[in-house]
Write a protein that holds these residues in place. Structure first.
Motif, PDB file in Angstrom:
ATOM      1  N   THR A 129      -5.339   6.238  10.910  1.00 32.53           N
ATOM      2  CA  THR A 129      -4.456   7.510  11.301  1.00 32.53           C
ATOM      3  C   THR A 129      -5.743   8.205  12.608  1.00 32.53           C
ATOM      4  O   THR A 129      -6.407   7.195  12.223  1.00 32.53           O
ATOM      5  CB  THR A 129      -4.768   8.595  10.855  1.00 32.53           C
ATOM      6  OG1 THR A 129      -5.309   8.528   9.768  1.00 32.53           O
ATOM      7  CG2 THR A 129      -3.201   8.190   9.362  1.00 32.53           C
ATOM      8  N   ALA A 130      -5.272   8.734  13.464  1.00 35.06           N
ATOM      9  CA  ALA A 130      -6.552   9.181  14.226  1.00 35.06           C
ATOM     10  C   ALA A 130      -7.159   9.571  13.745  1.00 35.06           C
ATOM     11  O   ALA A 130      -8.808   9.544  14.307  1.00 35.06           O
ATOM     12  CB  ALA A 130      -5.913  10.424  15.646  1.00 35.06           C
ATOM     13  N   ASP A 131      -7.746  10.173  12.443  1.00 38.05           N
ATOM     14  CA  ASP A 131      -9.025  10.715  12.086  1.00 38.05           C
ATOM     15  C   ASP A 131      -9.541   9.497  10.874  1.00 38.05           C
ATOM     16  O   ASP A 131     -10.143  10.030  10.067  1.00 38.05           O
ATOM     17  CB  ASP A 131      -8.985  12.196  11.244  1.00 38.05           C
ATOM     18  CG  ASP A 131      -7.437  11.762  10.313  1.00 38.05           C
ATOM     19  OD1 ASP A 131      -6.838  10.617   9.976  1.00 38.05           O
ATOM     20  OD2 ASP A 131      -7.235  12.490   9.342  1.00 38.05           O
ATOM     21  N   GLY A 132      -9.084   8.303  10.940  1.00 44.99           N
ATOM     22  CA  GLY A 132      -9.948   7.460  10.826  1.00 44.99           C
ATOM     23  C   GLY A 132      -9.291   6.863   9.339  1.00 44.99           C
ATOM     24  O   GLY A 132      -9.918   6.135   8.747  1.00 44.99           O
ATOM     25  N   LYS A 133      -8.662   7.269   8.341  1.00 40.36           N
ATOM     26  CA  LYS A 133      -8.108   7.002   6.897  1.00 40.36           C
ATOM     27  C   LYS A 133      -7.302   6.133   6.959  1.00 40.36           C
ATOM     28  O   LYS A 133      -5.698   5.769   8.017  1.00 40.36           O
ATOM     29  CB  LYS A 133      -6.910   8.924   6.467  1.00 40.36           C
ATOM     30  CG  LYS A 133      -7.735   9.589   6.563  1.00 40.36           C
ATOM     31  CD  LYS A 133      -7.239  10.791   6.051  1.00 40.36           C
ATOM     32  CE  LYS A 133      -8.114  12.108   5.601  1.00 40.36           C
ATOM     33  NZ  LYS A 133      -7.325  13.596   5.380  1.00 40.36           N
ATOM     34  N   SER A 134      -7.128   5.295   6.169  1.00 39.02           N
ATOM     35  CA  SER A 134      -5.847   4.251   5.699  1.00 39.02           C
ATOM     36  C   SER A 134      -4.532   4.833   5.684  1.00 39.02           C
ATOM     37  O   SER A 134      -4.067   5.301   4.964  1.00 39.02           O
ATOM     38  CB  SER A 134      -7.175   3.354   4.645  1.00 39.02           C
ATOM     39  OG  SER A 134      -6.367   2.345   4.856  1.00 39.02           O
ATOM     40  N   ARG A 135      -3.823   3.576   5.864  1.00 38.24           N
ATOM     41  CA  ARG A 135      -2.219   4.424   5.949  1.00 38.24           C
ATOM     42  C   ARG A 135      -1.314   2.574   5.980  1.00 38.24           C
ATOM     43  O   ARG A 135      -1.523   2.261   6.994  1.00 38.24           O
ATOM     44  CB  ARG A 135      -1.916   4.731   7.837  1.00 38.24           C
ATOM     45  CG  ARG A 135      -0.563   5.659   7.326  1.00 38.24           C
ATOM     46  CD  ARG A 135       0.064   6.986   6.476  1.00 38.24           C
ATOM     47  NE  ARG A 135      -1.510   7.501   6.314  1.00 38.24           N
ATOM     48  CZ  ARG A 135      -1.117   9.167   6.554  1.00 38.24           C
ATOM     49  NH1 ARG A 135      -0.341   9.368   6.779  1.00 38.24           N
ATOM     50  NH2 ARG A 135      -2.664   9.790   5.980  1.00 38.24           N
ATOM     51  N   ALA A 136      -0.766   2.766   4.991  1.00 39.89           N
ATOM     52  CA  ALA A 136      -0.013   1.903   5.175  1.00 39.89           C
ATOM     53  C   ALA A 136       1.489   2.493   4.818  1.00 39.89           C
ATOM     54  O   ALA A 136       2.179   2.990   4.081  1.00 39.89           O
ATOM     55  CB  ALA A 136      -0.172   0.677   3.722  1.00 39.89           C
ATOM     56  N   THR A 137       2.303   1.702   5.965  1.00 42.47           N
ATOM     57  CA  THR A 137       4.004   2.472   5.351  1.00 42.47           C
ATOM     58  C   THR A 137       5.091   0.592   5.619  1.00 42.47           C
ATOM     59  O   THR A 137       4.345  -0.245   6.209  1.00 42.47           O
ATOM     60  CB  THR A 137       4.009   2.477   7.543  1.00 42.47           C
ATOM     61  OG1 THR A 137       3.817   3.470   7.550  1.00 42.47           O
ATOM     62  CG2 THR A 137       5.397   2.716   7.621  1.00 42.47           C
ATOM     63  N   ARG A 138       5.899   0.729   4.892  1.00 42.00           N
ATOM     64  CA  ARG A 138       6.601  -0.327   4.379  1.00 42.00           C
ATOM     65  C   ARG A 138       7.685   0.373   5.369  1.00 42.00           C
ATOM     66  O   ARG A 138       8.523   0.998   5.172  1.00 42.00           O
ATOM     67  CB  ARG A 138       6.651  -0.528   3.003  1.00 42.00           C
ATOM     68  CG  ARG A 138       7.522  -1.173   2.497  1.00 42.00           C
ATOM     69  CD  ARG A 138       8.221  -2.057   1.042  1.00 42.00           C
ATOM     70  NE  ARG A 138       6.195  -2.006   0.370  1.00 42.00           N
ATOM     71  CZ  ARG A 138       5.853  -2.802   0.066  1.00 42.00           C
ATOM     72  NH1 ARG A 138       5.830  -3.733   0.178  1.00 42.00           N
ATOM     73  NH2 ARG A 138       4.914  -1.909  -0.437  1.00 42.00           N
ATOM     74  N   ILE A 139       8.274  -0.738   5.759  1.00 40.26           N
ATOM     75  CA  ILE A 139       9.819  -0.921   6.640  1.00 40.26           C
ATOM     76  C   ILE A 139      10.535  -1.776   6.304  1.00 40.26           C
ATOM     77  O   ILE A 139      10.221  -2.817   6.440  1.00 40.26           O
ATOM     78  CB  ILE A 139       9.227  -0.895   8.232  1.00 40.26           C
ATOM     79  CG1 ILE A 139       8.460  -0.114   9.039  1.00 40.26           C
ATOM     80  CG2 ILE A 139      10.514  -0.530   8.816  1.00 40.26           C
ATOM     81  CD1 ILE A 139       7.688   0.176  10.501  1.00 40.26           C
ATOM     82  N   ILE A 140      11.729  -0.916   5.378  1.00 46.92           N
ATOM     83  CA  ILE A 140      12.407  -1.733   5.292  1.00 46.92           C
ATOM     84  C   ILE A 140      14.001  -1.844   5.754  1.00 46.92           C
ATOM     85  O   ILE A 140      14.876  -0.816   6.689  1.00 46.92           O
ATOM     86  CB  ILE A 140      12.570  -1.374   3.723  1.00 46.92           C
ATOM     87  CG1 ILE A 140      11.779  -0.606   3.036  1.00 46.92           C
ATOM     88  CG2 ILE A 140      13.646  -1.967   2.413  1.00 46.92           C
ATOM     89  CD1 ILE A 140      11.933   0.146   1.595  1.00 46.92           C
ATOM     90  N   SER A 141      15.097  -3.146   5.265  1.00 48.83           N
ATOM     91  CA  SER A 141      16.289  -3.456   6.966  1.00 48.83           C
ATOM     92  C   SER A 141      16.686  -3.366   5.231  1.00 48.83           C
ATOM     93  O   SER A 141      16.712  -4.422   4.426  1.00 48.83           O
ATOM     94  CB  SER A 141      16.026  -4.210   7.790  1.00 48.83           C
ATOM     95  OG  SER A 141      17.599  -4.829   8.179  1.00 48.83           O
ATOM     96  N   ALA A 142      17.655  -2.251   4.481  1.00 50.41           N
ATOM     97  CA  ALA A 142      19.007  -2.704   3.576  1.00 50.41           C
ATOM     98  C   ALA A 142      20.338  -2.834   4.288  1.00 50.41           C
ATOM     99  O   ALA A 142      20.689  -1.928   4.782  1.00 50.41           O
ATOM    100  CB  ALA A 142      18.525  -2.024   2.587  1.00 50.41           C
ATOM    101  N   THR A 143      21.508  -3.710   3.324  1.00 51.80           N
ATOM    102  CA  THR A 143      21.980  -2.824   3.693  1.00 51.80           C
ATOM    103  C   THR A 143      23.209  -3.232   2.191  1.00 51.80           C
ATOM    104  O   THR A 143      22.616  -3.712   1.691  1.00 51.80           O
ATOM    105  CB  THR A 143      23.033  -4.410   4.145  1.00 51.80           C
ATOM    106  OG1 THR A 143      24.366  -4.178   4.810  1.00 51.80           O
ATOM    107  CG2 THR A 143      22.934  -5.892   3.301  1.00 51.80           C
TER     108      THR A 143
END
Length: 155
Positions: A129-143
């Motif tokens: 993030t802008a303040d240096g914190k680690s961030r993880a995001t999972r992007i899922i495509s589902a049907t």
């Protein structure tokens, strides 16, 4: 669409209702339109549902990765129903996710539906993030699948 501000990640989802990956790339209007949209909208990640392809039955140069490639970074994951067993190229369902440019360099993992039905796939993006914190995001495509029926129902 407005110009993308600095630090913004654009994510889109497209239900293609059969992407026809077996069609030569220069004749595949759906794929050409997706590529045009990604470029014009400065899209970083796109989820694709209902690509309609038995990925095991197409030539390597017709893969989603091959058809989306350009001179920028690219990471893709795609899946289909592996239990269908047929050699037919056309198949109901299927999902995919593609990350482009800087977003592609942040992909640390990918995965797909462990049942082998091709119901979902995902990418994991890790950054700070802008303040240096680690961030993880999972992007899922589902049907989802609905059992075909010959009678009308409004569900």
């Amino acid at each position: 669409m407005h110009e993308k501000p600095e630090g913004v990640t654009r994510i889109a989802l497209q239900n293609t209702n059969n992407l026809s990956l077996w069609v030569p790339p220069h004749k595949n209007m759906k794929m050409l339109n997706i590529k045009r949209f990604v470029r014009k909208s400065e899209c970083d990640v796109i989820g694709i549902t209902e690509h309609g392809t038995n990925l095991a039955a197409i030539e390597r140069n017709r893969s989603l990765r091959s058809q989306l490639s350009s001179n920028t970074e690219l990471r893709t994951v795609a899946c289909h129903n592996k239990h269908d067993g047929g050699k037919e190229v056309k198949q109901w369902g299927g999902t995919a996710v593609a990350a482009f440019d800087h977003a592609a360099t942040l992909v640390t993992d990918t995965g797909e539906d462990s049942s082998g039905l091709g119901r979902y796939c995902w990418i994991k993006i890790e950054g700070r993030t802008a303040d240096g914190k680690s961030r993880a995001t999972r992007i899922i495509s589902a049907t989802t699948f609905k059992t075909p029926t010959t009678k009308f129902d409004d569900s």
